[in-house]
Write a protein that holds these residues in place. Structure first.
Motif, short mmCIF file in Angstrom:
data_model
loop_
_atom_site.label_atom_id
_atom_site.label_comp_id
_atom_site.label_asym_id
_atom_site.label_seq_id
_atom_site.Cartn_x
_atom_site.Cartn_y
_atom_site.Cartn_z
N VAL A 92 18.88 9.78 9.33
CA VAL A 92 18.28 10.52 9.90
C VAL A 92 18.65 12.07 10.28
N VAL A 93 19.79 12.46 11.06
CA VAL A 93 20.95 12.76 11.90
C VAL A 93 21.36 13.43 10.31
N VAL A 94 22.29 12.53 9.42
CA VAL A 94 22.54 12.84 8.54
C VAL A 94 21.89 13.36 7.29
N GLU A 95 20.83 13.13 7.02
CA GLU A 95 19.48 13.46 6.43
C GLU A 95 19.85 15.84 6.64
N LEU A 96 19.17 15.19 7.67
CA LEU A 96 19.39 16.85 8.25
C LEU A 96 20.27 18.12 8.03
N LEU A 97 21.87 17.17 8.71
CA LEU A 97 22.80 17.97 8.03
C LEU A 97 23.47 18.38 6.92
N PRO A 99 22.12 19.36 3.98
CA PRO A 99 21.63 20.70 2.94
C PRO A 99 21.98 21.31 4.12
N ILE A 100 22.89 21.86 5.34
CA ILE A 100 23.33 22.82 6.01
C ILE A 100 24.25 23.44 5.04
N PRO A 101 24.22 25.19 4.43
CA PRO A 101 25.46 25.83 4.02
C PRO A 101 26.44 25.31 4.50
N VAL A 102 27.70 25.77 4.34
CA VAL A 102 29.34 25.91 4.42
C VAL A 102 29.17 26.98 5.39
N PRO A 103 28.52 28.50 4.59
CA PRO A 103 29.11 29.51 5.86
C PRO A 103 27.82 29.73 6.96
N ALA A 104 27.30 28.82 6.81
CA ALA A 104 25.96 28.77 8.36
C ALA A 104 26.77 28.08 9.07
N LEU A 126 33.38 18.35 7.34
CA LEU A 126 31.88 18.04 7.17
C LEU A 126 31.93 18.42 5.29
N THR A 127 32.52 19.24 5.08
CA THR A 127 32.59 18.66 3.37
C THR A 127 32.89 18.23 2.68
N VAL A 128 33.62 17.66 3.19
CA VAL A 128 33.85 16.23 1.93
C VAL A 128 33.45 15.00 2.27
N PHE A 129 32.81 14.90 4.14
CA PHE A 129 31.93 13.72 4.78
C PHE A 129 30.89 13.80 3.23
N PHE A 130 30.23 14.40 3.07
CA PHE A 130 29.19 13.64 2.52
C PHE A 130 29.16 13.41 0.98
N PRO A 131 29.91 13.85 0.16
CA PRO A 131 29.96 12.43 -0.88
C PRO A 131 30.64 11.45 -0.61
N VAL A 132 31.62 11.68 0.10
CA VAL A 132 32.25 10.45 0.32
C VAL A 132 31.81 8.73 0.72
#
Length: 251
Positions: A92-97, A99-104, A126-132
């Motif tokens: 749940v924590v991963v799914e909450l994080l 969709p947060i846009p990178v500039p935010a 953080l950007t790389v983490f999710f697709p991997v």
């Protein structure tokens, strides 16, 4: 020798159209220089050493974030897929994080980490983490059940099965996620340098915009395009070497 592909001719044609539109006055704007002026600015700033130095700093931050985020994505992805309890606890924590846009994310990180490299590397990670992470989990689900059953038959423990059966089998998925993350890492690195900091290609691009130096600004954009293309081609070559057995099977 290989002939230039149709894509190369298309790029050359677009550059020629750019040159003609500026020289012939089709685009009447002082901020639309001819492409020859842009290439001259690119050559000039490269010879002085300013652009290579900034590119080197940006690549360092990009690869540091790529390595950190990629390693975390693989390890946590394997954990989520192999130990369902971890997915139930932290999914749940991963799914909450996600969709947060990178500039935010950048302003809170600036408060905690400042404007230096740790903040930029963290944003890239953080950007790389999710697709991997997503591709690793998908790769584990795609591992053939017969291979896992054979490992159990030969008495291979769960950790060795994960290291020597599951990880090699899902390596194509992991590399696919890293290839997507590579392009995102370059984009996010430049964005972070544009928003915060005094180093890197992104900061140089903003400086040229504020100074009204259009040739240098467009030269930086062309440099980023060429850099992204070169990184992608290099990664594809590395991917074919790393999982040559996968492509040898016709996949």
């Amino acid at each position: 020798m290989r002939r230039p592909s149709s894509g190369v001719w298309l790029v050359l044609g677009l550059l020629a159209l750019w040159e003609a539109s500026a020289r012939l006055g089709w685009v009447d704007s002082p901020n639309w220089p001819p492409v020859t002026d842009v290439l001259a600015a690119l050559f000039r700033d490269s010879v002085t050493g300013e652009l290579p130095l900034r590119v080197g700093g940006s690549l360092y931050r990009m690869f540091a974030g790529l390595a950190a985020g990629g390693l975390a994505g693989v390890l946590i992805g394997l954990g989520f897929a192999l130990v369902p309890l971890t997915a139930r606890l932290f999914g749940v924590v991963v799914e909450l994080l996600r969709p947060i846009p990178v500039p935010a994310v950048i302003p809170p990180l600036v408060l905690f980490l400042g404007l230096d490299d740790p903040m930029k590397i963290t944003v890239v990670a953080l950007t790389v983490f999710f697709p991997v992470l997503t591709n690793t989990m998908q790769g584990v689900r795609a591992v053939e059940a017969e291979a896992l059953a054979m490992g159990r038959t030969f008495g291979i423990g769960p950790w060795r099965r994960a290291a020597f059966i599951v990880l090699p089998a899902c390596l194509p998925y992991i590399l696919a996620g890293l290839r997507v993350a590579l392009g995102l890492a370059l984009v996010v690195t430049v964005v972070a340098e544009m928003i915060a900091g005094e180093q890197g290609v992104g900061n140089y691009l903003v400086l040229m915009q504020f100074a009204g130096r259009a040739p240098e600004m467009y030269a930086t954009v062309l440099l980023l395009a060429a850099l992204g293309y070169a990184l992608n081609r290099a990664f594809v070559a590395l991917e074919h070497r790393a999982i040559h057995w996968y492509f040898a099977m016709g996949r």
